[in-house]
Scaffold this active site. Sequence first.
Site, PDB file in Angstrom:
ATOM      1  N   GLY A  46       0.838  -1.191   0.000  1.00 37.36           N
ATOM      2  CA  GLY A  46       0.000   0.000   0.000  1.00 37.36           C
ATOM      3  C   GLY A  46       0.872   1.238   0.000  1.00 37.36           C
ATOM      4  O   GLY A  46       2.019   1.196   0.456  1.00 37.36           O
ATOM      5  N   GLN A  51       2.986  10.012   1.339  1.00 38.95           N
ATOM      6  CA  GLN A  51       4.288   9.333   1.417  1.00 38.95           C
ATOM      7  C   GLN A  51       5.215   9.709   0.258  1.00 38.95           C
ATOM      8  O   GLN A  51       6.425   9.516   0.359  1.00 38.95           O
ATOM      9  CB  GLN A  51       4.101   7.813   1.448  1.00 38.95           C
ATOM     10  N   CYS A  99       5.778  -0.048   7.490  1.00 39.81           N
ATOM     11  CA  CYS A  99       5.392   1.154   6.748  1.00 39.81           C
ATOM     12  C   CYS A  99       6.590   1.614   5.928  1.00 39.81           C
ATOM     13  O   CYS A  99       7.705   1.677   6.443  1.00 39.81           O
ATOM     14  CB  CYS A  99       4.972   2.253   7.725  1.00 39.81           C
ATOM     15  N   LEU A 100       6.357   1.931   4.661  1.00 36.57           N
ATOM     16  CA  LEU A 100       7.455   2.363   3.789  1.00 36.57           C
ATOM     17  C   LEU A 100       8.064   3.686   4.250  1.00 36.57           C
ATOM     18  O   LEU A 100       9.164   4.033   3.835  1.00 36.57           O
ATOM     19  CB  LEU A 100       6.962   2.479   2.342  1.00 36.57           C
ATOM     20  N   HIS A 141      -4.409   1.261   7.608  1.00 41.63           N
ATOM     21  CA  HIS A 141      -3.064   1.852   7.611  1.00 41.63           C
ATOM     22  C   HIS A 141      -2.986   3.027   6.616  1.00 41.63           C
ATOM     23  O   HIS A 141      -2.509   4.114   6.957  1.00 41.63           O
ATOM     24  CB  HIS A 141      -2.044   0.759   7.249  1.00 41.63           C
ATOM     25  N   GLU A 142      -3.485   2.786   5.392  1.00 37.60           N
ATOM     26  CA  GLU A 142      -3.376   3.819   4.354  1.00 37.60           C
ATOM     27  C   GLU A 142      -4.308   4.992   4.644  1.00 37.60           C
ATOM     28  O   GLU A 142      -3.946   6.152   4.413  1.00 37.60           O
ATOM     29  CB  GLU A 142      -3.662   3.225   2.967  1.00 37.60           C
ATOM     30  N   HIS A 145      -2.793   7.423   6.960  1.00 41.29           N
ATOM     31  CA  HIS A 145      -1.811   8.317   6.338  1.00 41.29           C
ATOM     32  C   HIS A 145      -2.460   9.624   5.880  1.00 41.29           C
ATOM     33  O   HIS A 145      -1.828  10.684   5.909  1.00 41.29           O
ATOM     34  CB  HIS A 145      -1.162   7.646   5.117  1.00 41.29           C
TER      35      HIS A 145
HETATM   36 ZN    ZN Z   1       2.601   3.442   5.822  1.00 42.33          ZN
END
Ligand code: ZN
Length: 188
Positions: A46, A51, A99-100, A141-142, A145
């Site tokens: 995701g 991000q 998480c990226l 999660h997304e 963000h």
């Molecule tokens: Zn994330």
Amino acid sequence: MAVLPILITGDPVLHSVAAPVTDFGEQLATLVDDMFETMAAAPGVGLAAPQVGVSLRLFVWNWTDDDNQLQRGVAINPELWISPTPTGEADDEEESEGCLSIPGERFPLRRSELAILEATDLSGEQFEIRASGWLARIFQHEFDHLNGVLYADRLDHTHAKGVAKAIKHNSWGVPGEKWMPGVDHPED
Ligand code: ZN
């Protein structure tokens, strides 16, 4: 299409509420293409627009479920309804999340088992997805963000200390830190 650099925790864009998408033009289509490519290169399941430094309310996902079905899409201006979050301690193996924007780290976190995502696609069409399990987790999660919330903000005390330590150790937590999928390999 282009792979975009991914912002690391500490950059203000990641900790701010994103604005609704109002322009469904070519620029948005390019951004979505780039986000899919960036997510694939990372790799991740995701990716939310903040991000990659764009403070707009959209995210993409790409995840193969337990039945080998590819779950993939883009959610623009999403709403999310979730079932009550289970209480008790999160399981280290089953509920560990990454998480990226905090690359290479994973910590267990309880999430709601069910989620209903209502959003708009690139052509402006409304859709709804009822998700459970890991897909419901991805959506939660997304969606977070887009409200400037990282999973690190939701960890219980012990794991919050762990992630704070990792952030300090990597000299993150300051504006402007980023990494490049396909070039840097923080997930290794
Ligand atoms: Zn994330």
